[in-house]
Design an enzyme around this catalytic site. Sequence first.
Site, PDB file in Angstrom:
ATOM      1  CG  ASP A 246      -6.000   8.850  -6.482  1.00 43.79           C
ATOM      2  OD1 ASP A 246      -6.355   7.993  -7.360  1.00 43.79           O
ATOM      3  OD2 ASP A 246      -4.655   9.254  -6.320  1.00 43.79           O
ATOM      4  CB  SER A 247     -10.570   7.788  -9.963  1.00 46.49           C
ATOM      5  OG  SER A 247     -11.478   7.151  -9.188  1.00 46.49           O
TER       6      SER A 247
ATOM      7  CG  ASP B  13      -6.247   5.335  -4.666  1.00 44.60           C
ATOM      8  OD1 ASP B  13      -5.553   4.001  -4.627  1.00 44.60           O
ATOM      9  OD2 ASP B  13      -6.838   5.453  -5.502  1.00 44.60           O
TER      10      ASP B  13
ATOM     11  CE  LYS C 144      -5.674   1.681  -6.149  1.00 43.89           C
ATOM     12  NZ  LYS C 144      -4.966   2.618  -6.822  1.00 43.89           N
TER      13      LYS C 144
ATOM     14  CD  GLU D 209      -1.373   5.864  -8.700  1.00 41.97           C
ATOM     15  OE1 GLU D 209      -0.650   6.507  -9.385  1.00 41.97           O
ATOM     16  OE2 GLU D 209      -2.562   6.034  -8.774  1.00 41.97           O
TER      17      GLU D 209
ATOM     18  CD  GLU E 122      -5.160   2.726 -14.125  1.00 40.37           C
ATOM     19  OE1 GLU E 122      -4.861   2.788 -13.074  1.00 40.37           O
ATOM     20  OE2 GLU E 122      -5.767   3.654 -14.844  1.00 40.37           O
TER      21      GLU E 122
HETATM   22  O1  KIV Z   1      -8.396   5.804  -8.218  1.00 44.26           O
HETATM   23  C1  KIV Z   1      -8.829   4.857  -8.936  1.00 44.26           C
HETATM   24  O2  KIV Z   1     -10.130   4.719  -9.281  1.00 44.26           O
HETATM   25  C2  KIV Z   1      -7.847   3.527  -9.095  1.00 44.26           C
HETATM   26  C3  KIV Z   1      -8.703   2.693  -9.998  1.00 44.26           C
HETATM   27  C4  KIV Z   1      -8.859   3.174 -11.256  1.00 44.26           C
HETATM   28  C5  KIV Z   1      -7.923   1.347  -9.833  1.00 44.26           C
HETATM   29  O3  KIV Z   1      -6.906   3.604  -8.688  1.00 44.26           O
END
Ligand code: KIV
Length: 272
Positions: free
Chosen positions: A49-50, A88, A117, A119, A186
Site C-alpha cells: 500500500d506504499s 497489502d 499482508k 500490519e 520494518e
Molecule cells: O507497503 C509496502 O510497500 C510495504 C513494504 C515497505 C514492506 O509494506
Amino acid sequence: MMAQEGPLGAGQLQAMKAGGEKIVVLTCYDASMTMHCEQAGVDVLLVGDSLGMVVQGHDSTLPVTMDDMIYHTRLVARARQRCLLATDMPYRSYLDQDQALQNARRLTEEGGADMVKLEGGGKIIDSIAHLTANGIRVCGHLGLLPQSVEELGGYKIQGREQDAATRMCEDALGLQQAGAEMIVLECIPAGLARRISESLQIPTIGIGAGVGCDGQVLVIYDLLGITPGKQPRFAKDFLAALSAGKGITAAIETYVTAVRKGAFPDDEHSFT
Ligand code: KIV
C-alpha cells in the site's frame, strides 16, 4: 535465480530459511515492473500500500482503498509467472475477523493474490488465525507500521525500548502460531531483528532491519531512484550504481545478488 516451478509455498519458504537461502522481495505495482522482477530472479512480489505514496502521491498509506489494492494486484497478477504474489490489506480493511476474511477473499479471488499482508500484532493475531483457518495465506508486519503512523508519531525506528522489543518478540511468535507464513520487520534495530529471526521457524523479511533477517524487501521506486526527495536510511538506489547503458532488470539483478549474498543491507543502510 531460484529454479522453482510455481510460486513459493509455505514449506519452501521455511526450507529456504532453514537452508540459509535469502528470500528476495520487491514491491511491485504494475505489469511492466512485474516482468522486470520476474526476469531478474525476485522471489516474492509485494503489492504494497506504499503505492498510495509513490504512485498516488499521498503523504501516507491511509487513503489507499480496497478497490485501489485490487486494481494494482490485478495488474501484477496479469504479468506474474513464477513469483509469489503478496498484497497489502489496506487501512481499516481488517477491523474485525469477518471484515478481514471478506476483504482477504476479494484480494485473492478478484485481485489474484496468493497471500495477504496485515500490519500489527496483539489484537489482530486472532484475525490472522481466522484467515489462515479459512485457507488464506498470510504475511505479518511488525515494527514501523505505516498504517499506524499517526499513533506512532511519525516514521520512526521502533523497538529500541526493552518493553517494546519484548512485545515485538511475543507478537512475532503469536503471528507464527496463528499461521502466518512470513513476517516483514520494518525499521527496527538490526540486533532485535536477528533475535526475532532466530526465534522463528517462518522467515522474516527486513526493510531497515539489518542483514540478519531471512530475506529483504525494498520499495521498487527507491531501488530505481524514482522516489524524489530525501530517502530513508534503509533505501538504496541500485540503478544509480550501475555503469551507463545498463537498465532496470540489471539494477534489480544487482539487488537480488546482494540480498542472496548477505551483502545488502550493510551497516550504512541499517539501524543499531
Ligand atoms: O507497503 C509496502 O510497500 C510495504 C513494504 C515497505 C514492506 O509494506
